[in-house]
Design a protein around this motif. Structure first.
Motif, short mmCIF file in Angstrom:
data_model
loop_
_atom_site.label_atom_id
_atom_site.label_comp_id
_atom_site.label_asym_id
_atom_site.label_seq_id
_atom_site.Cartn_x
_atom_site.Cartn_y
_atom_site.Cartn_z
N HIS A 91 -7.32 1.99 2.78
CA HIS A 91 -6.14 2.49 2.00
C HIS A 91 -6.18 4.02 2.13
CE1 HIS A 91 -3.22 2.10 -1.57
NE2 HIS A 91 -3.35 3.40 -1.35
N HIS A 105 -3.28 7.46 3.13
CA HIS A 105 -2.02 7.88 3.48
C HIS A 105 -1.92 8.98 4.48
CE1 HIS A 105 -0.36 5.49 0.11
NE2 HIS A 105 -1.71 6.00 -0.56
N GLU A 156 2.01 0.00 -0.65
CA GLU A 156 1.14 -0.43 -1.79
C GLU A 156 2.05 -0.61 -3.12
OE1 GLU A 156 -0.50 3.73 -2.39
OE2 GLU A 156 -0.89 2.72 -4.08
N HIS A 177 -6.84 -1.83 -5.27
CA HIS A 177 -7.12 -0.24 -4.78
C HIS A 177 -7.72 0.73 -5.80
CE1 HIS A 177 -5.19 3.49 -4.24
NE2 HIS A 177 -4.17 2.96 -4.81
N ASP A 183 -7.78 6.57 -0.19
CA ASP A 183 -6.55 6.95 -0.77
C ASP A 183 -6.33 8.57 -0.26
OD1 ASP A 183 -4.06 6.41 -2.05
OD2 ASP A 183 -5.11 7.00 -4.05
ZN LIG Z 1 -2.13 4.89 -2.22
#
Ligand SMILES: [Zn+2]
Length: 264
Positions: free
Chosen positions: A8, A10, A95, A155, A204
């Protein structure tokens, strides 16, 4: 060399525009072989695709609408996002989920958007990446009718052992990220109780960097720090943590080993 998957991240965000090459190289240096990128909203789609085209063996896209981006136009937005399946493959749906921390007024819309995307996951046979904040019990209730039909990851899991056990009963997994390394983070005791079997690693990025980078920009290479923290908490090797979490990630998101072996 360990092999780690960041489930996970970005990395397509503007925080990485200046130095993405160096960021990816640092991932390779520590054994991060694949990075899964959940989508956020309409605006993030192109940025995510561009990054995946630049690093096709490492960066794998997901498709979905983040619960914090669910607004009055969510049905239209979902239709536009869904059209992307005609053009390319995704490794997961994400997500998606519910966030009742930032906004409770959109709960009904969030639930509807979540269930629509759960249907996508079942139709496409894809794993889901779930964002749940102040809403985990409700998300679990919403998922119960689908038990046995899909799997995925909660997550950034930071909740109680009881909720963790309910999640595992649904055949879902726990995404462990930087928050686990913060002082006083209760999730360590959950990890010690459950062991590795149901865990995957994540960052994340650019959010929630682990100690000692707390408060700074997070990046996918830090999965190695999180993996080491879990290894130390369980008194096992980082190799073992990498092996089990990578197998879990491959199973959930049905991803193959990277075509090119990662070379340092
Ligand atoms: Zn995220």
């Amino acid at each position: 060399m360990v092999e780690i998957i960041d489930t996970h991240s970005h990395l397509y965000g503007e925080e990485f525009l200046e130095d993405i090459e160096a960021v990816i190289q640092r991932c390779k240096d520590v054994g991060v072989s694949q990075i899964l990128l959940p989508n956020i909203d309409l605006e993030s789609v192109d940025k995510m695709h561009v990054l995946c085209e630049a690093y096709p063996d490492i960066c794998l896209p997901m498709m979905g609408l983040h619960p914090c981006s669910v607004d009055a136009n969510y049905k239209e937005t979902l239709n536009v996002l869904y059209d992307n399946f005609q053009r390319r493959d995704y490794c997961g749906i994400g997500e998606i989920g519910m966030d009742l921390f930032w906004d409770v007024t959109t709960q009904d819309w969030q639930e509807d958007a979540f269930l629509t995307q759960i249907e996508w996951a079942i139709e496409k046979n894809l794993g889901v990446s779930i964002h749940s904040r102040n809403a985990t019990q409700r998300v679990i209730e919403l998922l119960k009718p689908y038990k046995g039909k899909l799997t995925g990851v909660f997550h950034c899991f930071t909740e109680s052992l009881e909720l963790a056990q309910e999640i595992i009963k649904l055949d879902f997994y726990l995404g462990i990220g930087g928050v686990s390394t913060f002082k006083k983070a209760g999730v360590v005791s959950v990890i010690q109780e459950l062991g590795l079997e149901r865990l995957v690693l994540e960052t994340d990025s650019p959010y929630l960097a682990p100690t000692p980078f707390r408060g700074k920009r997070n990046e996918s290479s830090y999965t190695a720090i999180i993996g080491k923290f879990i290894a130390d908490s369980l008194v096992v090797s980082l190799d073992k943590v990498a092996e089990v979490t990578t197998l879990n990630a491959r199973h959930i998101y049905k991803i193959n080993e990277p075509k090119a072996k990662v070379t340092v």
